[in-house]
Each structure stands twice: as C-alpha cells, then as structure tokens.
Design a protein around this motif. Structure first.
Motif, short mmCIF file in Angstrom:
data_model
loop_
_atom_site.label_atom_id
_atom_site.label_comp_id
_atom_site.label_asym_id
_atom_site.label_seq_id
_atom_site.Cartn_x
_atom_site.Cartn_y
_atom_site.Cartn_z
N PRO A 67 0.83 -1.21 0.00
CA PRO A 67 0.00 0.00 0.00
C PRO A 67 0.87 1.26 0.00
N VAL A 69 0.73 4.00 1.68
CA VAL A 69 1.11 4.52 3.00
C VAL A 69 2.23 3.66 3.60
N GLN A 70 2.18 2.34 3.35
CA GLN A 70 3.25 1.48 3.87
C GLN A 70 4.58 1.81 3.20
N ARG A 72 5.44 4.70 2.25
CA ARG A 72 5.91 5.94 2.89
C ARG A 72 6.45 5.67 4.28
N LEU A 73 5.86 4.70 4.98
CA LEU A 73 6.39 4.34 6.30
C LEU A 73 7.81 3.80 6.16
N ALA A 74 8.01 2.97 5.14
CA ALA A 74 9.35 2.43 4.89
C ALA A 74 10.32 3.56 4.56
N LEU A 75 9.83 4.53 3.80
CA LEU A 75 10.66 5.67 3.43
C LEU A 75 11.10 6.46 4.67
N VAL A 76 10.16 6.66 5.59
CA VAL A 76 10.49 7.39 6.83
C VAL A 76 11.53 6.59 7.63
N ALA A 229 6.21 10.31 -3.34
CA ALA A 229 6.55 9.31 -2.32
C ALA A 229 5.63 8.14 -2.49
N VAL B 51 8.25 12.44 4.50
CA VAL B 51 7.53 11.66 3.50
C VAL B 51 7.46 12.45 2.20
N TRP B 68 6.50 8.09 12.31
CA TRP B 68 5.33 8.73 11.69
C TRP B 68 4.12 7.84 11.89
N PRO B 74 -2.19 1.47 7.04
CA PRO B 74 -2.44 0.62 5.85
C PRO B 74 -2.59 -0.85 6.24
N GLN B 77 -2.41 -5.64 4.31
CA GLN B 77 -1.11 -6.29 4.13
C GLN B 77 -1.16 -7.70 4.69
#
Lengths: 229, 262
Positions: A67, A69-70, A72-76, A229, B51, B68, B74, B77
């Motif tokens: 997903p 948002v996931q 983006r979480l990995a990116l953070v 992102a 982000v 964050w 999400p 998964q």
C-alpha cells in the motif's frame, strides 16, 4: 535495507499475486519449447526476449502490492534512497527466481538438446550464454516495471501502457536495420547474436547497451520519485 | 528542526498547498497542528516527517530517527500484528534480540496481546491504529509525527498517546501532532500551529495564556507567610476568605483561612 527487501518479497509472495507472472512465464516457456529441440544458447536467447515483459510485469506487481502509506512508512524508516533501492533489489531477486525457472524448464520438457553437430557449443557453455542473455534482460525489465509502477503512473491504465510500450519497443526496434535501436534494450540483438558464434566485442557491446538502457530508465524513475513518495 | 520558507504543491502546475512556511520545533517541544479539513495539516506533517519533499525551501536539522503515525494505518497487508511489528523493527535497524523485546513491550502496553497472530486486514480500525502507533515508536524517535492519533482509539489507548508523547519529549525528542477533536487538551504546554490558506501561524501557547483558579486551604497562622510566598512566586492573589471574615475580604493581613490564587 536487507530487512526491507525481505519484507517486500514476503508481501509479494504471501498475497498470491506472485502466482500470476509465474504462470504467465511458464505458459510462455511452454509455447516456446513446444515446437521441438533446439541448441541451448539459441533457445535461451529467444526465452530472454519472451520473458522480458513477464519480468517487467512481475516487477510492477511486486512494487504495487505494498500500500502507498506502507511505502511511505518504509521511506520514513530508511530514507528515500534505500527505500527505492530496496524495491528494485526485491524485484531483481524475484526476477532471478523466474530466470532460474527459465533456465531449467527446457531441460525438463526436452526443449533443448546437447551438441550433435561439429561446431555446436557444449551444454555448460550454452547454459552460461543463456544465463548471460537472461541477466541482460533482467535489469531492463526491472527498470521498465519500476517505471510502470503505481507510484509513477498513478493509474492502472498508464501502468499497462508503459509496459506495453516498452515491450512493443523491444520488438519494433529490435530488428536489424531498425531506426534508433538503442531506444530499446538489446534483447532481439542478443537473441540474434546467440544463433552463431559470439565474438567477445559483440558480447561486451550488448552488455554495456543493456546496462546503460536500464541505468537511464532507472535514473528517470529515481527523478520522478523525488517528487512522488 | 527548522522548516525554512517551505512551499509545496503536488503537481508542477497545481495550486500551492503550503507557501512560505517558516517554523521551528526545538528538542523537547510538542506542537499541536490545527486547521480545517483540507487546510494542509497532513501535508505539513508529512513534510516534517520527510515523506514529502518540499517543492520550495528546505527542512533543516531533522532528527535521524523519525516516527510517523499516518492518519489511516495501511491494514491491507498479508502480515500478522507480530510479524508486521517485528519486520518494521528490523527495517528500523533493531537487532533481532532487541526486536523481540521491543515488540513484546509495545504489544503489552497497547493491549495488542490478543491480536498478536491476527492478520492486519482483520483488525478493527482502532486496533489497526494501535499497530500504527507502535511501529512509529519501536526505535525511540527524535521526531514523532502523529496524524490524528486519537482517531478510533478506545479510552485506555487515548490516555496512552499523551504518555508516549511525554516519553519522547523527556528523551529530548520533538513531537508534532494534528488533532481536530480537541483531544490535545491532554497536552498542556504544547505550542499550537494553525494551518490556513497555505500558511502556518503560531497561536499563543495554550498552556501559558490560559489561566486556572486554584483554591487552597491554609492554617490561619501561616496565612501571611503563605500569601507572601505565593506573591513572590508571581501568583496573582484574587481574594482571601476567613472563617469569620466576609467572603470578599482581601489582602495578606486578613484573618482568613482560605485564599484563591491565580
């Protein structure tokens, strides 16, 4: 980064969506080797061409399973460069799996034969050239699949369009005498080169060409990713 | 951390969602971000968390470890709660041993115990939100960014959010939190940013500008000294009331046993 690569591969394999490209790959290989026996190097050259869209499609599926948002979480957690690299590495690993299947498959169904005429390559040499041909296709396919992924194209329609355009480009620009053949990765030229004896200079040129093509496309991917992102 | 002259638009020719935002969050400081729906709260928080990249301007001195909590976790998964949190801990470069301990601690703290082996997709919204909170604090963050963290949480977990924030602040971290339901009264002392029309305006810190009245009971004998001490500490004495004195009697010398300090 290894943890993120493993996480993404797990996400890809567990959703069952990994099954679609594998089935497509097996189907393509089945059709390819259904006709009769061929020399390994020659057969593998064609196999790399037909697997190119499958590998690109598999990359798109792998990157799109996660997903937004996931991602983006990995990116953070790891930063943008490693986040992008982890996705591409996961796609390469998944692609290597499919390449391994492609190398083994013809031996299981009797699609290739050992040397019979004088001048035929030995089996290990044929397999090595086949591996080389597939490893040329893989980075280009991963790059195309990344460019077709949702984070870049944002819609399924554009994603399919990018995949189709890339595949058509490979075929349309791959014939000898094509205008601007370097706009596509050298899959058909590689397949042609594997029919006869392969001079070292040709092998080097094809390798550089394939890697440069992938590098240019991946640079484009990374540039678009700085804004998305 | 500094946000320096930041502008952001989502498309090259699109409208500016934020323009010329300059703001600073110091270590150990919490900021509440307010604004109407669509004002750009989430955009501002995502810029701070890293982000989103600003179209103009820059973010300086962002702490290395950022947590964050997205507005919506999400949940689509194929992982269990345990598997997901362990993977996120490993992604945040925790060692295998630390991962196990940390995940265990947060699972216990957030009451996720009964859901450990449940798949994320099967969680209720509030429980998924707890997983979203847990993944952000597995590695103690230098900057914690929470986007509507109270949304969908039960009463016990609501109380936990300010605790988690206080812990980050106590460790010298900074916290940014958005809220449109007034839950941030639980964060006294937080600064307040208001996002509107692409700009961020700092509002008077609620903790200092707002006043409260405290009623004290003091033994009559100690009254003069107590009043003098409170005045010396900067408190404003509203009135002093004694057992026999009229209610409106004021002044430190009055024979009173109770006083109202402000």
């Amino acid at each position: 980064m290894t943890a993120l690569v493993r996480f993404r591969l797990a996400g890809f394999l567990r959703t069952g969506r990994a099954l679609a490209p594998v089935m497509a790959g097996l189907l393509t290989l089945g059709i390819l080797y259904g006709g009769g026996r061929a020399q390994p190097a020659e057969a593998y050259g064609v196999s790399a061409v037909v697997l190119f869209p499958v590998l690109a499609w598999q990359t798109k599926i792998l990157l799109d399973v996660e997903p937004d948002v996931q991602r983006r979480l990995a990116l953070v957690a790891v930063g943008p460069a490693r986040e992008q690299a982890a996705g591409l590495v996961a796609a390469v690993v998944a692609g290597l799996g499919l390449v391994a299947v492609a190398l083994v498959f013809p031996w299981l169904v009797g699609g290739v034969a050992g040397p019979s005429l004088p001048g035929d390559l030995s089996v290990p040499a044929g397999v090595a050239l086949g591996l080389w041909a597939h490893l040329l296709a893989l980075p280009a396919a991963v790059a195309l699949g990344a460019l077709a992924s949702r984070v870049i194209t944002r819609s399924a329609g554009y994603g399919v369009a990018v995949l189709t355009l890339g595949t058509v480009g490979v075929l349309a620009l791959g014939f000898s005498g094509a205008v601007a053949p370097w706009l596509a990765p050298p899959l058909l030229p590689t397949a042609r080169a594997l029919v006869g004896p392969l001079p070292g200079s040709t092998a080097l040129l094809l390798t550089v060409w394939a890697l440069a093509w992938a590098a240019v496309v991946l640079t484009g991917y990374a540039r678009v990713r700085t804004r998305r992102a | 951390m500094w946000l320096e002259d930041i502008g952001l638009r989502y498309h090259r020719r699109g409208p500016w969602v934020l323009r010329q935002v300059t703001a600073r969050v110091a270590a150990g400081e919490a900021v509440v971000v307010r604004g109407r729906n669509g004002a750009g709260k989430s955009t501002l928080l995502q810029l701070a968390a890293g982000v989103l990249r600003p179209s103009r301007g820059r973010v300086l001195d962002r702490p290395a470890v950022v947590g964050w909590v997205p507005e919506r976790f999400p949940a689509d998964q194929p992982f269990t709660v345990d598997g997901y949190l362990a993977a996120m801990a490993r992604i945040a470069s925790l060692s295998p041993a630390t991962t196990e301990r940390t995940v265990q601690r947060w699972v216990d703290r957030l009451g996720l115990g009964p859901f450990r082996t449940v798949r994320l997709a099967q969680l209720s919204k509030g429980t998924a939100q707890k997983v979203g909170l847990a993944q952000a604090v597995l590695r103690p963050p230098g900057l914690l960014v929470l986007d509507e963290p109270w949304e969908g949480l039960d009463a016990a977990a609501r109380e936990l959010v300010p605790q988690v924030i206080d812990e980050v602040l106590a460790d010298g971290g900074s916290v940014l939190v958005s809220d449109h339901r007034g839950e941030t009264v639980r964060l006294p002392g937080a600064r307040e940013w208001s996002v509107a029309d692409g700009a961020v305006v700092e509002r008077a810190p609620s903790g200092e500008a707002a006043v409260a009245v405290v009623e004290l009971e003091v033994p009559v004998g100690q009254l003069p000294t107590t009043v003098a001490r409170l005045r010396a500490e900067g408190h404003h004495i509203l009135r002093v009331r004694g057992p026999g004195a009229p209610p409106e009697a004021t002044g430190p010398g009055a024979e009173s046993a109770s006083e109202v300090a402000r």
